[in-house]
Design a protein around this motif. Structure first.
Motif, PDB file in Angstrom:
ATOM      1  N   LEU A 194      24.767 -15.007   3.077  1.00 35.60           N
ATOM      2  CA  LEU A 194      23.816 -15.900   2.424  1.00 35.60           C
ATOM      3  C   LEU A 194      23.659 -17.099   3.349  1.00 35.60           C
ATOM      4  N   PRO A 199      20.410 -22.918  -3.119  1.00 35.25           N
ATOM      5  CA  PRO A 199      20.859 -21.843  -4.018  1.00 35.25           C
ATOM      6  C   PRO A 199      19.930 -21.603  -5.194  1.00 35.25           C
ATOM      7  N   LEU A 207      18.096 -13.275  -5.968  1.00 33.69           N
ATOM      8  CA  LEU A 207      19.088 -12.755  -6.903  1.00 33.69           C
ATOM      9  C   LEU A 207      18.465 -12.364  -8.237  1.00 33.69           C
ATOM     10  N   ARG A 213      21.518  -8.558  -7.260  1.00 32.86           N
ATOM     11  CA  ARG A 213      22.809  -9.206  -7.520  1.00 32.86           C
ATOM     12  C   ARG A 213      23.907  -8.152  -7.746  1.00 32.86           C
ATOM     13  N   ARG A 220      31.296  -7.347  -2.651  1.00 32.58           N
ATOM     14  CA  ARG A 220      31.749  -8.737  -2.663  1.00 32.58           C
ATOM     15  C   ARG A 220      32.643  -9.106  -1.485  1.00 32.58           C
ATOM     16  N   ALA A 225      28.919 -16.690   2.148  1.00 31.65           N
ATOM     17  CA  ALA A 225      27.871 -17.681   1.901  1.00 31.65           C
ATOM     18  C   ALA A 225      28.196 -18.943   2.684  1.00 31.65           C
ATOM     19  N   TYR A 259      27.889 -18.764  -6.923  1.00 35.83           N
ATOM     20  CA  TYR A 259      27.981 -17.491  -6.206  1.00 35.83           C
ATOM     21  C   TYR A 259      29.269 -16.720  -6.486  1.00 35.83           C
ATOM     22  N   VAL A 263      30.304 -13.357  -4.046  1.00 31.22           N
ATOM     23  CA  VAL A 263      30.637 -13.848  -2.707  1.00 31.22           C
ATOM     24  C   VAL A 263      32.148 -13.868  -2.527  1.00 31.22           C
TER      25      VAL A 263
END
Length: 314
Positions: A194, A199, A207, A213, A220, A225, A259, A263
């Motif tokens: 990201l 955001p 997202l 998402r 993950r 990010a 996130y 993330v």
């Protein structure tokens, strides 16, 4: 053996500058960029895709280095003439920039998808990375303020992001589909980044497209990010003001909270090192480094750190 792709979720100027660094430390052909198109608008009958164009112009070596948007050395004679005819000219469209918008608008009118047109434009400008819109369907950001809703570019450009933001929503997102190839690229990526983008208005619309998402949640551990907030301030744009107006702290840690479900690696600037523990508490691996991209050296250095943390090979 063919190297796997690196996927990046991108907004406009901040993302473009990071991607300029990333495509210099790994082969640009491996970089697959999913661009925000909820900022798209229609001006003087033309379809404008500001975030896609900022990324395209930067990677083509054409971007205005001062602003990060528009074309270096462009003139505004057409805009001046329109003003003389009594037309609104608050949205800056340069003379060379108009060629992009004229081409895009005509191809869309002919029935081409935004994905196809974006591919044609990047190929014509010799961009070696793949840039795709988040969706081929129309999605538009609407900003809610105490005085009512605003179309995004009216809020951001015409009113210079001065209005207090109480909420936002993305018209059309719930009924949109990811652009062809997007979900597959995420599923097969060596790493997913990201970019340091707002955001709410840059990453948020991506997202909001059904399926994206969830695809990130499944990867993950391979998602990083980069915080766009450094020392309580946004590196570019109104992210800090938006956080404050929605009664949230303007901090890297607040971005991490947004996130936390998808993330695994969170990159924050050295000035915010004390917030690393808050990212760790969210089950993220915090990475503290210089996140301010003053020039090409810093862009490349940041990209190297992020790539290394995700195990991305050069």
């Amino acid at each position: 053996m063919k190297r796997r792709r690196v996927v990046a979720l991108a907004g406009g100027v901040g993302a473009a500058r990071f991607l300029d660094g990333l495509t210099r430390v790994i082969a640009p052909e491996r970089v697959y960029i999913i661009g925000n198109t909820a900022d798209d608008t229609e001006v003087h009958g033309l379809h404008i895709s500001p975030d896609l164009d900022s990324v395209t112009y930067t990677l083509a070596g054409m971007a205005n280095p001062q602003h990060g948007w528009g074309i270096h050395g462009d003139s505004f004679r057409c805009l001046k003439a329109l003003g003389g005819l009594g037309m609104d000219t608050w949205f800056q469209l340069g003379d060379l920039d108009l060629a992009t918008h004229l081409y895009r608008t005509e191809r869309l009118r002919q029935g081409a998808t935004l994905s196809a047109v974006t591919s044609e434009l990047t190929r014509a400008l010799k961009v070696r990375s793949t840039l795709v819109p988040m969706s081929d369907q129309r999605v538009r950001t609407r900003i809610c303020t105490p005085s009512g809703e605003l179309e995004f570019q009216t809020y951001f450009v015409k009113r210079r992001a001065r209005d207090r933001v109480t909420a936002m929503h993305f018209d059309g997102a719930a009924d949109a589909s990811p652009a062809p190839g997007v979900l597959h690229a995420i599923a097969e990526a060596e790493g997913i980044i990201l970019c340091p983008s707002n955001p709410f208005i840059s990453i948020g619309p991506i997202l909001a497209i059904p399926g994206i998402r969830a695809a990130l949640q499944r990867r993950r551990d391979k998602v990083a990010a980069v915080s766009p907030i450094v020392g309580g301030r946004a590196l570019k744009g109104p992210a800090a003001r938006m956080l404050k107006s929605m009664r949230q702290r303007a901090s890297a840690a607040e971005v991490a909270k947004l996130y936390q479900d998808f993330v695994g690696v969170f990159v924050l600037d050295t000035i915010d090192r004390k917030q690393a523990s808050q990212a760790k508490a969210l089950n993220m691996r915090p990475v503290v480094t210089n996140a301010i991209m003053r020039g090409l050296r810093e862009r490349k250095a940041l990209a190297r750190v992020v790539a290394s943390e995700l195990g991305i090979r050069a």
